[in-house]
Design a protein around this motif. Sequence first.
Motif, mmCIF file in Angstrom:
data_model
loop_
_atom_site.group_PDB
_atom_site.id
_atom_site.type_symbol
_atom_site.label_atom_id
_atom_site.label_comp_id
_atom_site.label_asym_id
_atom_site.label_seq_id
_atom_site.Cartn_x
_atom_site.Cartn_y
_atom_site.Cartn_z
ATOM 1 N N LEU A 160 44.215 79.797 23.116
ATOM 2 C CA LEU A 160 44.056 81.176 23.589
ATOM 3 C C LEU A 160 42.668 81.387 24.190
ATOM 4 C CD1 LEU A 160 45.787 83.017 20.623
ATOM 5 C CD2 LEU A 160 46.644 82.844 22.974
ATOM 6 N N GLY A 161 41.632 80.825 23.565
ATOM 7 C CA GLY A 161 40.284 80.922 24.122
ATOM 8 C C GLY A 161 40.158 80.177 25.436
ATOM 9 N N LEU A 162 40.796 79.007 25.522
ATOM 10 C CA LEU A 162 40.728 78.231 26.753
ATOM 11 C C LEU A 162 41.455 78.911 27.909
ATOM 12 C CD1 LEU A 162 41.071 74.596 25.413
ATOM 13 C CD2 LEU A 162 39.036 75.684 26.392
ATOM 14 N N ASP A 163 42.418 79.780 27.590
ATOM 15 C CA ASP A 163 43.061 80.557 28.653
ATOM 16 C C ASP A 163 42.030 81.388 29.411
ATOM 17 O OD1 ASP A 163 45.616 79.613 28.128
ATOM 18 O OD2 ASP A 163 46.191 81.353 26.920
ATOM 19 N N ILE A 164 40.970 81.795 28.740
ATOM 20 C CA ILE A 164 39.920 82.591 29.376
ATOM 21 C C ILE A 164 38.751 81.713 29.810
ATOM 22 C CG2 ILE A 164 38.229 84.449 29.043
ATOM 23 C CD1 ILE A 164 40.188 85.629 26.979
ATOM 24 N N PHE A 165 38.303 80.819 28.934
ATOM 25 C CA PHE A 165 37.047 80.093 29.157
ATOM 26 C C PHE A 165 37.232 78.622 29.509
ATOM 27 C CE2 PHE A 165 36.252 83.438 25.979
ATOM 28 C CZ PHE A 165 35.482 84.251 26.780
ATOM 29 N N GLY A 166 38.444 78.217 29.826
ATOM 30 C CA GLY A 166 38.725 76.805 30.037
ATOM 31 C C GLY A 166 38.488 76.306 31.449
ATOM 32 N N ASP A 167 37.649 76.962 32.208
ATOM 33 C CA ASP A 167 37.304 76.470 33.543
ATOM 34 C C ASP A 167 35.803 76.216 33.584
ATOM 35 O OD1 ASP A 167 35.803 78.817 35.004
ATOM 36 O OD2 ASP A 167 37.474 79.759 33.954
ATOM 37 N N ARG A 168 35.317 75.735 34.678
ATOM 38 C CA ARG A 168 33.902 75.370 34.748
ATOM 39 C C ARG A 168 32.973 76.518 35.098
ATOM 40 N NH1 ARG A 168 33.371 71.073 39.476
ATOM 41 N NH2 ARG A 168 32.517 70.132 37.646
ATOM 42 N N TRP A 169 33.496 77.726 35.339
ATOM 43 C CA TRP A 169 32.653 78.807 35.828
ATOM 44 C C TRP A 169 32.500 80.000 34.898
ATOM 45 C CZ3 TRP A 169 29.888 77.047 39.517
ATOM 46 C CH2 TRP A 169 30.407 76.088 40.383
ATOM 47 N N THR A 170 33.510 80.339 34.143
ATOM 48 C CA THR A 170 33.528 81.609 33.424
ATOM 49 C C THR A 170 32.371 81.756 32.442
ATOM 50 O OG1 THR A 170 35.921 81.683 33.720
ATOM 51 C CG2 THR A 170 34.978 83.139 32.048
ATOM 52 N N LEU A 171 32.123 80.746 31.625
ATOM 53 C CA LEU A 171 31.017 80.853 30.667
ATOM 54 C C LEU A 171 29.661 80.857 31.375
ATOM 55 C CD1 LEU A 171 32.178 78.716 27.612
ATOM 56 C CD2 LEU A 171 31.959 81.205 27.762
ATOM 57 N N LEU A 172 29.578 80.262 32.563
ATOM 58 C CA LEU A 172 28.322 80.311 33.310
ATOM 59 C C LEU A 172 28.031 81.727 33.807
ATOM 60 C CD1 LEU A 172 28.535 76.963 35.314
ATOM 61 C CD2 LEU A 172 27.203 77.458 33.236
ATOM 62 N N ILE A 173 29.070 82.461 34.162
ATOM 63 C CA ILE A 173 28.888 83.859 34.555
ATOM 64 C C ILE A 173 28.413 84.667 33.352
ATOM 65 C CG2 ILE A 173 30.092 85.946 35.344
ATOM 66 C CD1 ILE A 173 31.940 83.955 36.952
ATOM 67 N N VAL A 174 29.036 84.438 32.199
ATOM 68 C CA VAL A 174 28.608 85.127 30.975
ATOM 69 C C VAL A 174 27.166 84.730 30.654
ATOM 70 C CG1 VAL A 174 29.019 85.373 28.494
ATOM 71 C CG2 VAL A 174 30.957 85.359 30.087
ATOM 72 N N ARG A 175 26.838 83.446 30.805
ATOM 73 C CA ARG A 175 25.462 82.979 30.576
ATOM 74 C C ARG A 175 24.480 83.726 31.464
ATOM 75 N NH1 ARG A 175 23.929 77.856 33.788
ATOM 76 N NH2 ARG A 175 24.187 79.498 35.346
ATOM 77 N N ASP A 176 24.816 83.879 32.750
ATOM 78 C CA ASP A 176 23.913 84.558 33.679
ATOM 79 C C ASP A 176 23.694 86.015 33.287
ATOM 80 O OD1 ASP A 176 23.525 82.266 35.139
ATOM 81 O OD2 ASP A 176 24.833 82.851 36.796
ATOM 82 N N LEU A 177 24.734 86.674 32.821
ATOM 83 C CA LEU A 177 24.594 88.051 32.352
ATOM 84 C C LEU A 177 23.803 88.109 31.048
ATOM 85 C CD1 LEU A 177 28.218 89.240 33.092
ATOM 86 C CD2 LEU A 177 26.145 90.272 34.038
ATOM 87 N N MET A 178 24.040 87.143 30.180
ATOM 88 C CA MET A 178 23.456 87.157 28.846
ATOM 89 C C MET A 178 21.988 86.717 28.849
ATOM 90 S SD MET A 178 25.144 85.412 25.467
ATOM 91 C CE MET A 178 26.596 86.463 25.505
ATOM 92 N N PHE A 179 21.694 85.632 29.517
ATOM 93 C CA PHE A 179 20.354 85.046 29.452
ATOM 94 C C PHE A 179 19.580 85.116 30.762
ATOM 95 C CE2 PHE A 179 22.829 82.226 26.459
ATOM 96 C CZ PHE A 179 22.418 82.875 25.317
#
Length: 148
Positions: free
Chosen positions: A20-39
Amino acid sequence: MQAVEKTHTEPYRSGCPVSLGLDIFGDRWTLLIVRDLMFGGKRHFREMLASDEHISTNILADRLKMLLAEGIISKRDDPSHQQKVVYSLTEKGIALLPILTAISDWSFSYRPVGEPYVQQARAHLSPADLNQEMEDLRRLHLAPAVVP
Protein backbone atom coordinates in the motif's frame (compact mmCIF):
# COMPACT_ATOMS: atom_id res chain seq x y z
CA MET A 1 -7.65 -12.96 -2.38
CA GLN A 2 -9.75 -10.16 -3.78
CA ALA A 3 -8.11 -6.78 -4.35
CA VAL A 4 -9.19 -3.88 -2.13
CA GLU A 5 -10.54 -0.95 -4.15
CA LYS A 6 -8.73 2.40 -4.22
CA THR A 7 -10.62 5.66 -4.18
CA HIS A 8 -9.72 6.05 -7.85
CA THR A 9 -9.92 3.54 -10.70
CA GLU A 10 -7.02 1.14 -10.02
CA PRO A 11 -7.38 -1.70 -7.50
CA TYR A 12 -4.78 -2.16 -4.79
CA ARG A 13 -2.41 -5.06 -5.39
CA SER A 14 -3.11 -6.29 -1.87
CA GLY A 15 -3.85 -5.11 1.65
CA CYS A 16 -0.17 -5.51 2.63
CA PRO A 17 1.07 -2.29 4.31
CA VAL A 18 4.36 -2.32 2.35
CA SER A 19 2.49 -2.74 -0.93
CA LEU A 20 0.00 0.00 0.00
CA GLY A 21 2.87 2.40 0.77
CA LEU A 22 4.62 1.51 -2.47
CA ASP A 23 1.45 2.41 -4.37
CA ILE A 24 2.28 6.00 -3.38
CA PHE A 25 6.05 6.04 -2.85
CA GLY A 26 7.25 3.24 -5.11
CA ASP A 27 8.70 5.42 -7.85
CA ARG A 28 11.95 7.33 -8.05
CA TRP A 29 10.47 10.82 -7.66
CA THR A 30 7.73 11.07 -5.05
CA LEU A 31 9.86 10.93 -1.91
CA LEU A 32 12.31 13.39 -3.49
CA ILE A 33 9.48 15.90 -3.85
CA VAL A 34 8.56 15.35 -0.20
CA ARG A 35 12.27 15.71 0.68
CA ASP A 36 12.44 19.05 -1.15
CA LEU A 37 9.41 20.34 0.75
CA MET A 38 10.62 18.93 4.05
CA PHE A 39 14.34 19.73 4.02
CA GLY A 40 15.01 21.87 0.95
CA GLY A 41 12.68 24.75 1.67
CA LYS A 42 11.18 24.40 -1.81
CA ARG A 43 7.57 25.52 -2.03
CA HIS A 44 7.03 26.36 -5.74
CA PHE A 45 6.90 24.20 -8.86
CA ARG A 46 9.96 25.84 -10.46
CA GLU A 47 12.02 25.40 -7.28
CA MET A 48 11.30 21.67 -7.27
CA LEU A 49 12.02 21.49 -10.98
CA ALA A 50 15.53 22.85 -10.25
CA SER A 51 16.49 19.96 -7.92
CA ASP A 52 19.73 18.07 -8.54
CA GLU A 53 17.88 15.01 -9.87
CA HIS A 54 16.41 16.91 -12.89
CA ILE A 55 12.80 15.77 -12.76
CA SER A 56 10.83 16.51 -15.93
CA THR A 57 7.93 18.96 -15.81
CA ASN A 58 5.29 16.38 -16.70
CA ILE A 59 6.46 13.90 -14.04
CA LEU A 60 6.66 16.65 -11.40
CA ALA A 61 3.15 17.83 -12.28
CA ASP A 62 1.84 14.25 -12.14
CA ARG A 63 3.47 13.48 -8.77
CA LEU A 64 2.28 16.77 -7.24
CA LYS A 65 -1.25 15.97 -8.42
CA MET A 66 -1.04 12.50 -6.83
CA LEU A 67 0.41 13.87 -3.55
CA LEU A 68 -2.42 16.42 -3.43
CA ALA A 69 -5.04 13.71 -4.07
CA GLU A 70 -3.51 11.53 -1.34
CA GLY A 71 -3.58 14.43 1.15
CA ILE A 72 0.20 14.42 1.65
CA ILE A 73 0.61 17.98 0.41
CA SER A 74 -1.67 20.96 0.01
CA LYS A 75 -1.49 24.01 -2.21
CA ARG A 76 -2.73 27.54 -2.00
CA ASP A 77 -2.31 30.70 -4.01
CA ASP A 78 0.93 32.52 -3.34
CA PRO A 79 -0.09 35.90 -1.88
CA SER A 80 3.13 37.46 -3.19
CA HIS A 81 2.63 36.37 -6.82
CA GLN A 82 -0.66 35.98 -8.71
CA GLN A 83 0.49 33.19 -11.05
CA LYS A 84 2.11 30.89 -8.49
CA VAL A 85 0.92 28.44 -5.92
CA VAL A 86 2.69 27.45 -2.72
CA TYR A 87 2.91 23.77 -1.85
CA SER A 88 3.03 22.67 1.78
CA LEU A 89 3.19 19.40 3.62
CA THR A 90 0.06 18.32 5.46
CA GLU A 91 0.14 16.51 8.79
CA LYS A 92 0.09 13.30 6.75
CA GLY A 93 3.18 14.49 4.85
CA ILE A 94 5.02 15.63 7.98
CA ALA A 95 4.47 12.13 9.39
CA LEU A 96 6.92 10.91 6.71
CA LEU A 97 9.86 12.55 8.52
CA PRO A 98 10.93 9.36 10.38
CA ILE A 99 10.78 7.40 7.10
CA LEU A 100 12.95 9.89 5.21
CA THR A 101 15.34 10.02 8.15
CA ALA A 102 15.57 6.20 8.20
CA ILE A 103 16.23 6.07 4.45
CA SER A 104 18.91 8.74 4.88
CA ASP A 105 20.50 6.82 7.77
CA TRP A 106 20.55 3.66 5.68
CA SER A 107 22.13 5.48 2.72
CA PHE A 108 24.83 7.04 4.91
CA SER A 109 25.70 3.51 6.07
CA TYR A 110 25.57 1.63 2.78
CA ARG A 111 25.69 3.98 -0.21
CA PRO A 112 28.29 6.41 -1.60
CA VAL A 113 26.76 9.65 -0.30
CA GLY A 114 28.04 12.74 -2.13
CA GLU A 115 30.24 15.18 -0.25
CA PRO A 116 27.79 18.11 -0.17
CA TYR A 117 25.26 15.85 1.54
CA VAL A 118 27.66 14.50 4.14
CA GLN A 119 27.56 17.95 5.74
CA GLN A 120 23.76 17.69 5.98
CA ALA A 121 23.74 14.35 7.83
CA ARG A 122 20.55 13.77 9.77
CA ALA A 123 21.60 10.34 10.97
CA HIS A 124 20.53 8.99 14.33
CA LEU A 125 18.11 11.65 15.53
CA SER A 126 16.97 10.98 19.06
CA PRO A 127 13.21 10.69 19.59
CA ALA A 128 13.24 14.16 21.18
CA ASP A 129 15.14 15.60 18.18
CA LEU A 130 12.72 13.91 15.78
CA ASN A 131 9.74 15.33 17.68
CA GLN A 132 11.29 18.82 17.63
CA GLU A 133 11.91 18.58 13.89
CA MET A 134 8.29 17.51 13.34
CA GLU A 135 7.09 20.51 15.36
CA ASP A 136 9.31 22.80 13.29
CA LEU A 137 7.80 21.36 10.10
CA ARG A 138 4.29 21.87 11.49
CA ARG A 139 5.04 25.55 12.19
CA LEU A 140 6.44 26.01 8.67
CA HIS A 141 3.86 24.06 6.67
CA LEU A 142 0.66 24.14 8.71
CA ALA A 143 0.74 27.78 9.80
CA PRO A 144 -2.03 29.91 8.29
CA ALA A 145 -1.05 31.84 5.18
CA VAL A 146 -0.02 35.41 5.82
CA VAL A 147 -1.66 37.71 3.29
CA PRO A 148 -0.11 41.18 2.90
